[in-house]
Design an enzyme around this catalytic site. Structure first.
Site, short mmCIF file in Angstrom:
data_model
loop_
_atom_site.label_atom_id
_atom_site.label_comp_id
_atom_site.label_asym_id
_atom_site.label_seq_id
_atom_site.Cartn_x
_atom_site.Cartn_y
_atom_site.Cartn_z
N ASP A 1 27.67 45.01 36.04
CA ASP A 1 28.13 43.84 36.20
C ASP A 1 27.29 42.96 37.33
O ASP A 1 26.76 43.61 38.22
CB ASP A 1 29.64 44.05 37.21
CG ASP A 1 30.43 42.67 37.24
OD1 ASP A 1 30.26 42.09 36.24
OD2 ASP A 1 31.19 42.87 38.22
N TYR B 1 26.25 39.06 39.02
CA TYR B 1 26.74 38.38 40.14
C TYR B 1 26.00 36.83 39.97
O TYR B 1 25.19 36.47 40.70
CB TYR B 1 26.24 38.94 41.51
CG TYR B 1 26.93 38.16 42.79
CD1 TYR B 1 28.37 37.89 42.84
CD2 TYR B 1 26.14 38.02 43.98
CE1 TYR B 1 28.75 37.22 44.06
CE2 TYR B 1 26.83 37.64 45.18
CZ TYR B 1 27.94 37.27 45.24
OH TYR B 1 28.58 37.07 46.35
N HIS C 1 29.77 30.68 42.75
CA HIS C 1 30.66 31.75 43.49
C HIS C 1 30.10 32.33 44.48
O HIS C 1 30.52 32.79 45.67
CB HIS C 1 30.94 32.90 42.20
CG HIS C 1 31.55 33.92 42.60
ND1 HIS C 1 32.84 34.14 43.07
CD2 HIS C 1 31.03 35.53 42.79
CE1 HIS C 1 33.26 35.40 43.41
NE2 HIS C 1 32.10 36.03 43.28
N ARG D 1 29.92 34.80 55.67
CA ARG D 1 28.78 34.63 56.65
C ARG D 1 28.78 33.35 56.99
O ARG D 1 28.02 32.47 56.96
CB ARG D 1 27.66 34.90 55.98
CG ARG D 1 27.48 36.53 55.66
CD ARG D 1 26.04 36.85 54.88
NE ARG D 1 25.63 35.95 53.68
CZ ARG D 1 26.23 36.40 52.58
NH1 ARG D 1 26.87 37.56 52.25
NH2 ARG D 1 25.91 35.51 51.60
N GLU E 1 38.60 38.14 38.55
CA GLU E 1 37.17 37.81 38.60
C GLU E 1 37.37 37.37 37.14
O GLU E 1 37.18 38.28 36.30
CB GLU E 1 36.15 38.83 38.93
CG GLU E 1 36.15 38.94 40.40
CD GLU E 1 34.93 39.58 40.96
OE1 GLU E 1 34.64 39.38 42.00
OE2 GLU E 1 34.05 39.87 40.17
N GLU F 1 35.27 36.59 34.09
CA GLU F 1 33.93 37.07 33.70
C GLU F 1 33.66 36.75 32.08
O GLU F 1 34.68 36.79 31.42
CB GLU F 1 33.38 38.20 33.98
CG GLU F 1 33.82 38.48 35.70
CD GLU F 1 32.84 39.67 36.12
OE1 GLU F 1 32.17 40.35 35.42
OE2 GLU F 1 33.24 39.95 37.37
N ASP G 1 37.28 41.46 35.95
CA ASP G 1 37.13 42.39 36.74
C ASP G 1 37.80 42.35 38.02
O ASP G 1 37.41 41.75 38.93
CB ASP G 1 35.47 42.24 37.03
CG ASP G 1 34.86 43.35 37.81
OD1 ASP G 1 35.50 44.52 37.68
OD2 ASP G 1 33.94 43.12 38.75
N ARG H 1 40.13 43.14 47.30
CA ARG H 1 39.05 42.61 48.39
C ARG H 1 39.09 43.39 49.80
O ARG H 1 38.19 43.44 50.30
CB ARG H 1 39.55 41.15 48.53
CG ARG H 1 39.20 40.35 47.16
CD ARG H 1 38.02 40.51 46.64
NE ARG H 1 37.84 39.32 45.74
CZ ARG H 1 36.64 39.04 44.73
NH1 ARG H 1 35.80 40.10 45.01
NH2 ARG H 1 36.66 38.39 43.96
N GLN I 1 37.23 46.40 49.36
CA GLN I 1 35.88 45.92 49.27
C GLN I 1 35.21 45.79 50.48
O GLN I 1 34.04 46.09 51.03
CB GLN I 1 35.67 44.70 48.26
CG GLN I 1 34.28 44.48 47.92
CD GLN I 1 34.20 43.42 46.92
OE1 GLN I 1 35.27 42.75 46.69
NE2 GLN I 1 33.10 42.75 46.62
N LYS J 1 36.31 48.18 42.81
CA LYS J 1 36.34 47.69 41.49
C LYS J 1 36.36 48.59 40.36
O LYS J 1 36.48 48.13 39.12
CB LYS J 1 35.12 46.94 41.39
CG LYS J 1 34.93 45.60 42.09
CD LYS J 1 33.52 44.87 42.04
CE LYS J 1 33.54 43.51 42.75
NZ LYS J 1 34.22 42.59 41.97
N THR K 1 38.75 47.37 34.55
CA THR K 1 38.12 46.17 34.00
C THR K 1 38.53 45.95 32.78
O THR K 1 38.47 46.87 31.84
CB THR K 1 36.61 46.39 34.11
OG1 THR K 1 36.18 46.43 35.57
CG2 THR K 1 35.99 44.99 33.72
N THR L 1 31.76 36.76 38.42
CA THR L 1 33.00 35.71 38.31
C THR L 1 32.12 34.51 37.90
O THR L 1 30.93 34.18 38.41
CB THR L 1 33.25 35.47 39.81
OG1 THR L 1 33.80 36.73 40.22
CG2 THR L 1 34.39 34.42 39.72
N GLU M 1 38.32 32.59 45.99
CA GLU M 1 37.95 31.33 46.16
C GLU M 1 38.81 30.30 45.96
O GLU M 1 38.92 29.26 46.79
CB GLU M 1 36.93 31.06 45.04
CG GLU M 1 35.50 31.90 44.99
CD GLU M 1 34.84 31.79 43.84
OE1 GLU M 1 34.02 30.81 43.80
OE2 GLU M 1 35.04 32.58 42.92
#
Length: 409
Positions: free
Chosen positions: A113, A115, A120, A129, A186, A188, A220, A224, A227, A240, A244, A331, A345
């Site tokens: 998978d 990113y 995203h 962050r 997610e 995808e 997916d 959270r 995670q 995850k 899926t 995503t 999001e």
């Protein structure tokens, strides 16, 4: 231009003669076999073509035959379904889609998978962050990915059991164990590998179409809260790997010639092996529905990394490919608030609840919620190529369907 099919195709059908996606189905009281969707019907390829390659429970034997064979079979199927003179011999091989059961269309070898959406990745970075650069230093230099769990790929329609695991709520020092309270989606796009490679070799971006057979839709599912506690320093794991979901129909690359597009402009230099000279960006329009309500329209055309670049990076170290290898884009999110491909999001990590048209609100998924992802792409002469849909419903109890079965048509 492909002529009309003698098989009735409703105006809103995703499966016209321009699409002809492959799947694995079983008629009532019959064995699994390979079919192609046309309108509201499924064509039994073993019977229609007289080829035992398709009288098997997965697409893998056909996938291993390679691109020349893929193209020839597609041409043969097109002729069967558009030449009225072939109707008497072909029509007995048709099944009503409502009368068959769909299965995971391929046996997965490995699952990776990625990113690949800048929007995203930047959104997640801003949430996790704040006050720092949203993208990590390597993000625009290579497609970031992780190895998933091939054994928990499930076909559309399989119920998704809410996962349990460790979490550490904010303000606490000791982790707790229990069901995920931040279960997410997610949206995808997935890519199915047909022909493999030898260990120690790599696949160049220009050789993408020689190895990847087709494209499908992916959800997916992501816990959270699990995670957040587990992913440093090695990345996603239990958050995850529980499930899926994959759509039951694989759209061959040859159906997507009119959907190819250049990727977004690069703002960092690329290594030579990632220079995509054939523009393998794809203009796919996704839609996400929660309990039947449209909540987002993510555009795949905004993805920073192309599927050809993902495949090149996945093999540049000499990692081999096998028939049935599967990788997903990560995503899909666009620049607009209504183009985000995850609830994390859409609700900004739960801070801005999503209000549905029926008046209910969501931050993350509740038991009983059903998520459906669909997509279309440009076809020839203003037509649209459809991908069908991938659907899953959240349950607090054990799954009620086999992990490879679905009653979604």
């Amino acid at each position: 231009m492909t002529p009309d099919s003698w098989v009735p195709v409703p105006d809103n059908s995703p499966f016209t003669p321009h699409t002809l996606p492959y799947g694995v189905f079983a008629p009532e009281d019959g064995p699994r076999r390979v079919g192609v969707a046309i309108g509201d019907h499924v064509l039994d390829l073993a019977r229609a073509l007289g080829d035992d390659t398709f009288a098997r429970p997965t697409l893998n034997a056909f996938l291993a035959q390679g691109r020349t064979r893929w193209q020839q079979v597609r041409a043969d199927i097109t002729a069967l379904l558009t030449d009225a003179a072939r109707r008497p011999d072909t029509e007995p091989a048709l099944h009503r889609a409502a009368d068959v059961r769909m299965y995971l269309p391929f046996e997965a070898a490995d699952y990776v998978d990625f990113y690949a959406s800048e929007h995203h990745a930047a959104n997640i970075g801003r949430m996790l962050r704040p006050g720092q650069e949203p993208l990590t230093p390597q993000w625009k230099h290579l497609p970031i990915g992780y190895h998933g769990r091939a054994g928990t790929l499930v076909v559309s329609g399989t119920e998704i059991n809410r996962p349990w695991g460790q979490t550490r709520p904010a303000g606490t020092e000791t982790p707790s164990f229990g069901p995920s309270r931040k279960l997410d989606i997610e949206a995808e796009v997935g890519f199915v590998v047909g022909t493999g490679t030898a260990l120690g070799t790599s696949v160049g971006v220009d050789d993408f179409a020689d190895h990847v057979f087709g494209v499908c839709l992916v959800n997916d599912w992501s816990a959270r809260d699990l995670q957040a506690w587990e992913y440093v320093p090695l990345g996603p794991f239990l958050a995850k790997s529980f499930a899926t979901s994959v759509s039951p129909w694989i759209v061959p690359l040859d159906a997507l010639r009119h959907a190819r597009t250049a990727p977004p402009a690069r703002t960092a230099p690329l290594q030579d092996y990632l220079r995509d000279g054939k523009d393998w960006g794809l203009d796919l329009s996704l839609e996400i529905r929660l309990n039947g309500h449209l909540v987002a329209r993510p555009p795949f055309t905004s993805m920073y990394w192309t599927p050809a670049q993902m495949l090149a990076h996945m093999t540049v170290n000499g990692a081999s490919l096998r028939t049935g290898d599967f990788y997903a884009s990560g995503t899909v999110s666009g620049p607009g608030p209504d183009q985000r491909g995850s609830l994390m999001e859409l609700t900004w990590n739960g801070q801005e609840p999503l209000t549905l048209p029926d008046g209910t609100t969501r931050t993350f998924l509740e038991d009983g919620d059903e998520v459906t992802i669909s997509a279309t792409a440009p076809g020839p002469d203003g037509t649209r190529i459809g991908f069908g849909q991938v659907t899953g419903r959240i349950t607090a109890g054990p799954r009620t369907a086999p992990a490879d079965a679905t009653e979604t048509r």
